[in-house]
Design an enzyme around this catalytic site. Sequence first.
Site, PDB file in Angstrom:
ATOM      1  N   ASN A 230       0.712  -1.386  -0.051  1.00  0.00           N
ATOM      2  CA  ASN A 230      -0.088   0.210   0.019  1.00  0.00           C
ATOM      3  C   ASN A 230       0.814   1.249   0.072  1.00  0.00           C
ATOM      4  OD1 ASN A 230       0.287  -1.476   2.580  1.00  0.00           O
ATOM      5  ND2 ASN A 230      -0.213   0.511   3.323  1.00  0.00           N
TER       6      ASN A 230
ATOM      7  N   CYS B 111       1.241   8.832  12.349  1.00  0.00           N
ATOM      8  CA  CYS B 111       1.219   9.828  13.509  1.00  0.00           C
ATOM      9  C   CYS B 111       0.784   9.066  14.734  1.00  0.00           C
ATOM     10  CB  CYS B 111       0.487  10.925  13.336  1.00  0.00           C
ATOM     11  SG  CYS B 111       0.679  11.991  14.685  1.00  0.00           S
TER      12      CYS B 111
HETATM   13  N1  PLP Z   1      -4.756  -4.047   3.707  1.00  0.00           N
HETATM   14  C1  PLP Z   1      -4.159  -3.195   2.991  1.00  0.00           C
HETATM   15  C2  PLP Z   1      -2.868  -3.547   2.044  1.00  0.00           C
HETATM   16  C3  PLP Z   1      -4.471  -1.790   3.003  1.00  0.00           C
HETATM   17  O1  PLP Z   1      -4.238  -1.009   1.936  1.00  0.00           O
HETATM   18  C4  PLP Z   1      -5.556  -1.550   3.864  1.00  0.00           C
HETATM   19  C5  PLP Z   1      -6.345  -0.305   3.951  1.00  0.00           C
HETATM   20  O2  PLP Z   1      -5.475   0.820   3.463  1.00  0.00           O
HETATM   21  C6  PLP Z   1      -6.234  -2.486   4.649  1.00  0.00           C
HETATM   22  C7  PLP Z   1      -5.719  -3.890   4.474  1.00  0.00           C
HETATM   23  C8  PLP Z   1      -7.365  -2.237   5.498  1.00  0.00           C
HETATM   24  O3  PLP Z   1      -8.565  -2.263   4.529  1.00  0.00           O
HETATM   25  P1  PLP Z   1     -10.109  -1.386   5.228  1.00  0.00           P
HETATM   26  O4  PLP Z   1      -9.661  -0.127   4.982  1.00  0.00           O
HETATM   27  O5  PLP Z   1     -11.091  -1.793   4.016  1.00  0.00           O
HETATM   28  O6  PLP Z   1     -10.365  -2.121   6.354  1.00  0.00           O
END
Ligand code: PLP
Length: 418
Positions: free
Chosen positions: A162, A336
């Site tokens: 992410n 943060c």
């Molecule tokens: N896993 C990854 C790689 C993510 O980028 C995110 C959200 O940013 C999540 C899990 C969590 O997802 P959600 O916001 O739908 O709970």
Amino acid sequence: MEEFIYLDNAATTKTSPTVVEAMLPYFSEYYGNASGIYGIGVKSREAVNLSRERIASTIGARPEEIYFTAGGTESDNWALKAAAEMFCSFHVGNTVTETHKNHLITTRIEHHAIINTCEYLEKAGIEVTYLDVDESGIVRLEELERAIRPETFLISVMFANNEIGSIQPIREIGAIAKKYGILFHTDAVQAYGQLPINVEELQIDLMSASAHKLNGPKGVGFLYIRRNLRIRSFLHGGAQERHRRAGTENVPGIVGFGQAAKEAAETMETRTVYEIRLRDYLIDRVLKEIPYTRLNGHRTRRLPNNANFSFQFVEGETLLIMLDMEGICGSSGSACTSGSLDPSHVLLALGLPEDIAHGSLRLTLSAETTKEEIDFTVEKIKQIVERLRNMSPQYEDFVSTIHGEPDTCCQAAPEPVS
Ligand code: PLP
């Protein structure tokens, strides 16, 4: 141009108007409980099933292998905790009892939905190996194979990261897991809707996804569970989702997810070609025009819409605030937490020193991002980085002592890709 430039699509996306349109009747017209036997309940049930079919078809799964959840975090928690329970009985606070298999493998660069769940499981006596990644954020397969033990029950490696967008060798990891008879979970929250995924070909047993990353609504996701996998129910209560995920179905959300998944699949090819061109244009301009800047993550094996930079002698949060004042929404790798700014665990896992990790900026594009917006953003970054460096005593020292030689950790600007 819009009033602001939205370059934080990895955090969340705008719900598409056609998705909103598809959802609306399920708030005001067909609001019946999807478990009800009356007409409007049946309408809701049919809509949920259609979404299930649509989503299943996008990943080569069967509809009965898709379980709707409240998002990526829930799906990740479910996959890891229930897989652990399948193989070993444990109680938080006590030591593991009746252990059959008690080891899982993940990576240092997972989302906190995985990392924090692993830490929770460690307290319950599960042993966790956190794999390092190479300098571009990719898992080394030989290290993965070396980490496998007879008691390993699960490998959980994210499809794409992410923060830095690096795409993992999922096919190879699936093959390794299969070879050793280990369950394979992938957090595909960032990849689903951006990359083609086929759970059969990739030998994935469990997969998490979330609607709000692909222009769907927030608060709805799914966990793909391979058929015949006897994984326990996550939430106990009613018989919804074939007794595996209790709670009245979020019908409008599920309908929106189905619509978003369909649209993402239909537009994937053209959208990603467009985003990759614009992303590469952004990366080339920033690296060429702003000295002492580094691209984090792999140059090409990255999500179509992701660019992540570190600017030496610049504090990422300050850069973000100043970009916000110019109407540009980006994000930094820093989280943060309780008043202190910790550098991103992902950037540290790449081997970046803390000060460089602090100066990071993630920009994530969408199909709506224009070249004009990217040009405006690059100009603003240039101005702000220059202003911040001119205020930095470290930069002043660096300029006077090093005579302008770039730091070894920040790559020189490459030639632009045509
Ligand atoms: N896993 C990854 C790689 C993510 O980028 C995110 C959200 O940013 C999540 C899990 C969590 O997802 P959600 O916001 O739908 O709970």
